[in-house]
Design an enzyme around this catalytic site. Structure first.
Site, mmCIF file in Angstrom:
data_model
loop_
_atom_site.group_PDB
_atom_site.id
_atom_site.type_symbol
_atom_site.label_atom_id
_atom_site.label_comp_id
_atom_site.label_asym_id
_atom_site.label_seq_id
_atom_site.Cartn_x
_atom_site.Cartn_y
_atom_site.Cartn_z
ATOM 1 N N SER A 53 50.292 43.853 49.980
ATOM 2 C CA SER A 53 50.276 44.764 50.910
ATOM 3 C C SER A 53 48.627 45.209 50.871
ATOM 4 O O SER A 53 48.417 45.936 52.088
ATOM 5 C CB SER A 53 51.034 45.910 50.512
ATOM 6 N N LYS A 76 47.406 52.212 48.144
ATOM 7 C CA LYS A 76 47.126 52.192 49.569
ATOM 8 C C LYS A 76 45.618 52.618 49.793
ATOM 9 O O LYS A 76 44.948 53.294 48.968
ATOM 10 C CB LYS A 76 48.313 52.744 50.265
#
Length: 264
Positions: free
Chosen positions: A78, A149
């Site tokens: 990701s 993230k």
């Protein structure tokens, strides 16, 4: 020629030395230390010392990872190309401890309980303790509630996707996100949100492979990550050796003004 005197001198010179504890103590000690029982004893002592030293080192590393710097194993794609599967990033837990807050562009590790994960999976206390210790040393995948993230919006920001050029806008300014995975669109999911104070809007760099704030728009909290759930900032890639490097700050948000209109 006095042969008797010569024999006497030779006998004295060849006689074993004596000590206060008795004759031949040195030779006896040498023989004792060479016995199998003595060797086994000293071997046990050495193993105990090695085991104690190992325990002390493990405790030190666990304390270090809990309070200062924690290795974090990257389990997914990701955050490509910034972070690859199998990377061990070193998370700076002091980055936001003394009044500082995450900035746009920071790569952060956070606990997604209550935002990205509604309920933590159940596991036995012993298994949880062992897994937590291994994860804290970067030897196992992180807990299912931990995520890494990039911060795209901070409290008060208006984040919109997408503008006419297909770019993410923050406070009306399009962001040139050069860190996004080559071939990915900034987002295939349109959104227009204002980030509540005390929270963050976060997205993965590999947008087509990342489940991030966009995927939780309809959930309680709207996909926002509370500041008090941030574990730290990922500052370095520590392993594998071929990828040793620091995560340099991005200039993508330098032109974005603060929510009130002044440039931050």
């Amino acid at each position: 020629m006095d042969t008797e005197a010569q024999h006497t001198e030779r006998d004295r010179s060849s006689a074993p030395e004596t000590t206060e504890s008795g004759p031949e103590e040195g030779s006896r000690s040498a023989r004792v230390s060479g016995r199998p029982e003595a060797s086994a004893f000293w071997a046990r002592i050495s193993w105990r010392r090695a085991g104690l030293l190992g325990c002390v080192c493990a405790v030190f590393l666990l304390l270090l990872s809990h309070f200062v710097v924690q290795p974090f194993l990257i389990p997914s794609t990701s955050m490509e190309p910034t972070l690859a599967v199998g990377d061990r990033v070193l998370v700076n837990k002091l980055a936001y401890r003394f009044g500082s807050e995450p900035r746009r562009g920071d790569v952060v590790v956070f606990d997604g309980s209550g935002s990205f994960v509604r309920q933590a999976p159940e596991e036995s206390p012993v298994a949880g303790l062992l897994h937590g210790a291994a994860a804290g040393l970067g030897l196992a995948e992180p807990d299912e509630t931990d995520f890494v993230k990039r911060v795209v919006g901070v409290g008060g920001d208006r984040v919109v996707c997408c503008d006419e050029g297909g770019r993410v806008e923050v406070n009306g300014v399009p962001v040139d996100e050069r860190y996004v995975y080559v071939g990915d669109a900034p987002s295939r999911v349109p959104f227009d949100i204002v980030v509540p104070q005390g929270t963050l809007w976060v997205m993965g760099d590999h947008r087509s492979k990342s489940r991030d704030s966009r995927d939780h728009l309809g959930d309680p909290g709207g996909g926002m990550v509370p500041l008090d759930m941030v574990i730290g900032r990922a500052d370095w890639i520590g392993w594998p050796a071929g990828r040793w490097s620091s995560l340099e700050p991005t200039a993508a948000f330098d032109g974005v003004p603060a929510p009130g209109g002044a440039h931050g």
